[in-house]
Design an enzyme around this catalytic site. Structure first.
Site, PDB file in Angstrom:
ATOM      1  N   HIS A 172      -4.695   1.545   7.102  1.00  0.00           N
ATOM      2  CA  HIS A 172      -3.464   1.734   6.851  1.00  0.00           C
ATOM      3  C   HIS A 172      -2.772   2.382   8.060  1.00  0.00           C
ATOM      4  CE1 HIS A 172      -4.665   2.647   2.566  1.00  0.00           C
ATOM      5  NE2 HIS A 172      -4.029   1.677   2.346  1.00  0.00           N
TER       6      HIS A 172
ATOM      7  N   GLU B 131       0.825  -1.213  -0.063  1.00  0.00           N
ATOM      8  CA  GLU B 131      -0.101   0.004  -0.102  1.00  0.00           C
ATOM      9  C   GLU B 131       0.975   1.242   0.029  1.00  0.00           C
ATOM     10  OE1 GLU B 131      -3.503   0.107   0.432  1.00  0.00           O
ATOM     11  OE2 GLU B 131      -3.316  -2.070  -0.305  1.00  0.00           O
TER      12      GLU B 131
ATOM     13  N   CYS C 158      -2.955  11.345   3.845  1.00  0.00           N
ATOM     14  CA  CYS C 158      -3.205  10.375   2.505  1.00  0.00           C
ATOM     15  C   CYS C 158      -3.208  11.071   1.124  1.00  0.00           C
ATOM     16  CB  CYS C 158      -4.695   9.870   2.794  1.00  0.00           C
ATOM     17  SG  CYS C 158      -5.522   9.023   4.055  1.00  0.00           S
TER      18      CYS C 158
END
Ligand code: SUG
Length: 446
Positions: free
Chosen positions: A250, A174, A369
Site C-alpha cells: 500500500h 484499498e 494502517c
C-alpha cells in the site's frame, strides 16, 4: 468554525491471528503460523488511540467484523451446524477457512476512502468502503464495513455513504491506505492524492512483476467521481512498481501526508518530479513541505521493516505537528537518528511519539494502517454517533470488554474451535451495545 481531523481506529477483533494470508506483504508471510495474542493486540491499539486523545485529538473507534465468517463458509458450500461448518471447512479447505477467520478489518486505513465536505460538490462528507478485491480474506469486509460506517456516521444531512466499487480486479480499491489529503486547514478545500499501482485496462503501462498492485487507477477515478471532487483538486499518482515488488503493498507504507506536509521516500512514486510539480501546482502558492527521504539515508528495506512512513502525522494543541511512530522506528539506529534530526529541521514536525503496536506490525499493520482519518467541522462532529468517540468512560468500558472476552493466546489451529465462535459473537454483541451500533453483524440478523 472549528474543524477537526478525527482518527477512527479499528478495534482488533477476538480472532486476531497470523495466517500468512497476504502475498506481497512481507511481515504477514514471515510471521505465518506464529502464536498471536488477541488481548494484547486489542489493548495496544486502544492504548494508541487513547494516547492520541490525551494529546488533544478527537478520537473515534470502528468496530471489528464478525469472524469466523460462517455466512461466507455456508455460501461456499459448507453445511450443518455452525460448529460443523467450521470443522468441515478447516479440514477440507484450510486456506479458505483461515481467510474466513482473519481479524484484518482492524486496519481501518483500508476500510474506506473519505472525502471531507470542504472538497465535495454537495458539501457532504463522502464515504466509499474499499472492496479489497486483491485478497480473498479482505474482500469479505466491505458490506459489513459499510454498515459499521453508516451506524457510526448516521446522519444523511451531513454524510453520504456509497456502495463499494464492483468486486472485480479492474476496480481493485484499498481505501485510504492509498489516499492522502493536503490542505492548509482541515476545513479548507484541499487536494486529494490518489495513489494506484496499475492501470486496469492498459497492460502496456508499467506495473510490478513480482507482487500484486492492489489498487487500479480506474478505481481511484471512480471514487473521485462518486465523491464529487473537482479535477483541479485531485492528483493521481502511480506508485513506483519497483517498490511494490520490494513489499510496499500500500502507498501508506512509503508515504504519509498531513495538511501542508508530504513525507515520502524518494522511490515511492513513478516519475517523482512530475508528480511533485502537479501537487505543488494544484496546491497553489501556499507553503508546502515536501520531506523527501533519500535511499542513501534510509534504504527502502529499512523503511518497510520499521514502517517509518506508516506513521501518523498529527497536529498537536500548540500548532506543531508530531509523528506517531511504531517502536520499530526507535529500535532502528538509522531510523531513530533520522527522526531525531528531522524534528530539528525547518518543517512543522517537531516531535516524535513511539508506540508499541507489535501485534499488528507482525501482520504488516503499523499506526497509520490502524486508523481512518475523517476531517469534520463542528456540526458534522456533533452528528457522529457519540458512543463511537473515545471518552474516558468509553476507554474504560472497552478495556473491561477486552479483558472479559479476549484470549491471550491464539494459534491458527485454534480457529475452528466452536467455543471461539461463541466467544467472538458474544463479545461483538456486547460491543454493538457499547457503541450503540444496532445489528450490524450477520449473526444478529439471522
Ligand atoms: O492487507 N495484513 C493486511 C495489512 C494491512 C495494512 N494496511 C495498510 N497498509 N494500510 C493486508 O495485507 C495479514 C493477515 C494474515 O496474514 O493473517 C493482512 O491481512
Amino acid at each position: 468554525m472549528n474543524h477537526f481531523e478525527v482518527n477512527f481506529d479499528g478495534l482488533v477483533g477476538p480472532t486476531h491471528n497470523y495466517a500468512g494470508l497476504s502475498f506481497g506483504n512481507v511481515a504477514s508471510l514471515s510471521n505465518a503460523q506464529a502464536a498471536s495474542n488477541p488481548k494484547k493486540a486489542a489493548k495496544q491499539g486502544l492504548q494508541k488511540a487513547k494516547a492520541l486523545s490525551d494529546l488533544g485529538l478527537t478520537q473515534g473507534i470502528l468496530a471489528p467484523q464478525e469472524r469466523p465468517d460462517v455466512l461466507t463458509l455456508r455460501r461456499l458450500g459448507f453445511t450443518g451446524t455452525d460448529a460443523q461448518v467450521l470443522e468441515k471447512a478447516a479440514k477440507q479447505a484450510p486456506q479458505v477457512f483461515l481467510a474466513c477467520c482473519s481479524a484484518s478489518s482492524m486496519w481501518t486505513a483500508n476500510a474506506a476512502t473519505v472525502s471531507p465536505s470542504a472538497d465535495t460538490a454537495d458539501g457532504k462528507v463522502h464515504f466509499t468502503p474499499a472492496n479489497l478485491t486483491n485478497k480473498f480474506h479482505r474482500s469479505l469486509e466491505p458490506t459489513v464495513t459499510g454498515r459499521i460506517l453508516q451506524a457510526t456516521f448516521n446522519n444523511d444531512k451531513y454524510f453520504q455513504h456509497h456502495r463499494h466499487l464492483p468486486d472485480n480486479e479492474h476496480f481493485g480499491d484499498e481505501g485510504a491506505a492509498n489516499h492522502t489529503r493536503l490542505c492548509n486547514d482541515y476545513g479548507h478545500a484541499g487536494i486529494e492524492l490518489f495513489a494506484y499501482g496499475r492501470y486496469a485496462f492498459d497492460g502496456s503501462k508499467p506495473a510490478p512483476q513480482k507482487y500484486p498492485a492492489r489498487q487500479t487507477l480506474e478505481a481511484s477515478q471512480a471514487i473521485a467521481r462518486l465523491h464529487g471532487l473537482s479535477d483541479d483538486s485531485v492528483v493521481y499518482i502511480q506508485q513506483n512498481p519497483d517498490v511494490i515488488d520490494q513489499g510496499v503493498f500500500h502507498n501508506d507504507v512509503i508515504a504519509v501526508g498531513n495538511q501542508n506536509v508530504l513525507f515520502f521516500h524518494e522511490q515511492a512514486f513513478y516519475q517523482t518530479e512530475h508528480v511533485l510539480a502537479e501537487i505543488q501546482h494544484k496546491f497553489g502558492d501556499e507553503v508546502l513541505h515536501f520531506i523527501q527521504v533519500a535511499s542513501a539515508d534510509i534504504p527502502v528495506q529499512e523503511a518497510i521493516k520499521t514502517y517509518l512512513f506508516n506513521t501518523q502525522i498529527i497536529n498537536q494543541r500548540h500548532g506543531e505537528m508530531a509523528i506517531i511512530a511504531p517502536i520499530e522506528c526507535q529500535e532502528s539506529a538509522i531510523v531513530s537518528a533520522y527522526l531525531d534530526n528531522l524534528v530539528q529541521q525547518n518543517t512543522p514536525i517537531k516531535q516524535v511519539h513511539y508506540f508499541d503496536v507489535k501485534q499488528s506490525m507482525r501482520n504488516g499493520g503499523g499506526p497509520a494502517c490502524l486508523r481512518l482519518r475523517v476531517a469534520l467541522n463542528g456540526q458534522e462532529l456533533e452528528a457522529v454517533n457519540p458512543y463511537t468517540l473515545l471518552t474516558e468512560q468509553q476507554f474504560t468500558r472497552l478495556n473491561m470488554w477486552i479483558d472479559k472476552h479476549y484470549r491471550d493466546e491464539l494459534l491458527v489451529t485454534d480457529l475452528h474451535d466452536p467455543q471461539l465462535l461463541m466467544e467472538s459473537r458474544s463479545a461483538l454483541d456486547e460491543l454493538t451495545q457499547i457503541l450503540k451500533l444496532g445489528s450490524v453483524y450477520p449473526f444478529q440478523q439471522e
